[in-house]
Scaffold this active site. Sequence first.
Site, PDB file in Angstrom:
ATOM      1  CG  ASN A   7      59.680  51.849  44.071  1.00  0.00           C
ATOM      2  OD1 ASN A   7      58.983  52.134  45.048  1.00  0.00           O
ATOM      3  ND2 ASN A   7      59.378  50.881  43.240  1.00  0.00           N
ATOM      4  NE  ARG A  88      55.496  52.101  42.159  1.00  0.00           N
ATOM      5  CZ  ARG A  88      55.264  50.900  42.672  1.00  0.00           C
ATOM      6  NH1 ARG A  88      56.159  50.301  43.434  1.00  0.00           N
ATOM      7  NH2 ARG A  88      54.128  50.295  42.427  1.00  0.00           N
ATOM      8  CG  HIS A 177      50.948  47.522  37.689  1.00  0.00           C
ATOM      9  ND1 HIS A 177      50.155  46.396  37.646  1.00  0.00           N
ATOM     10  CD2 HIS A 177      51.890  47.268  38.624  1.00  0.00           C
ATOM     11  CE1 HIS A 177      50.603  45.503  38.502  1.00  0.00           C
ATOM     12  NE2 HIS A 177      51.650  46.013  39.126  1.00  0.00           N
ATOM     13  NE  ARG A 236      48.496  42.178  45.547  1.00  0.00           N
ATOM     14  CZ  ARG A 236      49.356  42.902  44.820  1.00  0.00           C
ATOM     15  NH1 ARG A 236      49.295  42.882  43.500  1.00  0.00           N
ATOM     16  NH2 ARG A 236      50.235  43.655  45.420  1.00  0.00           N
ATOM     17  CD  GLU A 379      56.686  49.786  36.756  1.00  0.00           C
ATOM     18  OE1 GLU A 379      57.389  48.761  36.822  1.00  0.00           O
ATOM     19  OE2 GLU A 379      55.667  49.944  37.439  1.00  0.00           O
TER      20      GLU A 379
END
Length: 391
Positions: A7, A88, A177, A236, A379
């Site tokens: 990643n 990723r 996601h 956020r 992940e």
Amino acid sequence: MKILSVNAGSSSLKFQLYEMPEEKVLISGLMEKIGSKDSFYTIKVNGEKVKKEVELKNHAQAFEALVEELKTNNVADSLDEIKGIGHRVVQGGDYFDKTVVIDDEVLSKIEEFSSLAPLHNPAAVTGIKAAFEVFPNAVQTAVFDTAFHQTMPKENYLYAIPMSWYDEYKVRRYGMHGTSHKFVTERMNEILGRCDTKLITCHIGNGASISAVVNGKCINTSMGLTPNAGLIMGTRCGDIDASIIPYIMEKTGMSPKEIDNALNKESGLLSLTGKSNDIRDITAGIESGDENCILAHKIYVKRIVDYIAKYYVEMNGCDAIVFTAGVGENSINTRREVINRLGSLGITLDEEANDVRVEERLISTKDSKTECWIIPTDEELMIARDTLELI
Ligand code: ADP
């Protein structure tokens, strides 16, 4: 066979090396501040965590440092033992609906979608190019955050905005996601012992999204064109009235970039509490009677419940609700507050079972109409599995 899961951020590189198909983690780590003089990395190998301060001028040097670590720790003798590298990639647009082997055409498509993810896709491209330089013989794959959501029907991904924005600028719901939603979906279906299921998967971390998944396929998700849609997150705002943006721009003279920064980095739980985006601090605040923390958590929980209710109705029922990621796996009080508001759907919490962190577990009562589960996400492992499948 050894497979590396990667990643890449603009100045960081997170990696995990697996022995597959055993799914054993051989080494993992994070390289930070790449490109600056005070770069460093931390690795975990043989149960030990080590931090090293080494100047890493670019991502290729970061991969070279990783290769050195593999050799000194006897994890791999030669580069050729690494048969696959899964990267990723945040945004795959409406082009990638699954993990693919990277070639020149794939790379240029990822670059093309950079305008939709300007902070993330260019970093992934840098990581991919560096990996090709250091591991020329490995199969490299791109695993997209958006791919799992590509099965959404048009009625769920189109916005009611001028259609030229969609036609010319590809403005639509993509969702994020996806790798995590896919991981917990597969695990949940494995636990239920069937694939014809209706699931609501709640990936609630600092960033957060909820998906509705029917028969293993995503039909709706709460994030949109960008990650700043749907749930209230650490910093956020999630869903807001779109007209707030021009109103504040006119009132304050803020630029689009400043507004974007305020809505992504200075909003959410951080602005509501006035002190923290971290549920641990907020829970401590609630316990000490901090009014802002109490209110912030109520608003946060309410938005999660709104989406669960919405997807429950959309799917005409639900077999299981899954909680995952930092908050979903750890926050006992957030799960409790959410599930306790689902009583009208016949969903009930097993208080004792819920008193746990980061453990796969059924947390609803036996007579609950819908099962509620904690399933820790992974992940990196999903990336390694997809890569193995392609090899
Ligand atoms: P992201 O990947 O989006 O950065 P994570 O999935 O790692 O986020 O989640 C991080 C969040 O998880 C933290 O901000 C915090 O709110 C929450 N969290 C982590 N550990 C705990 C804990 N022990 N109890 C409650 N919340 C926790």
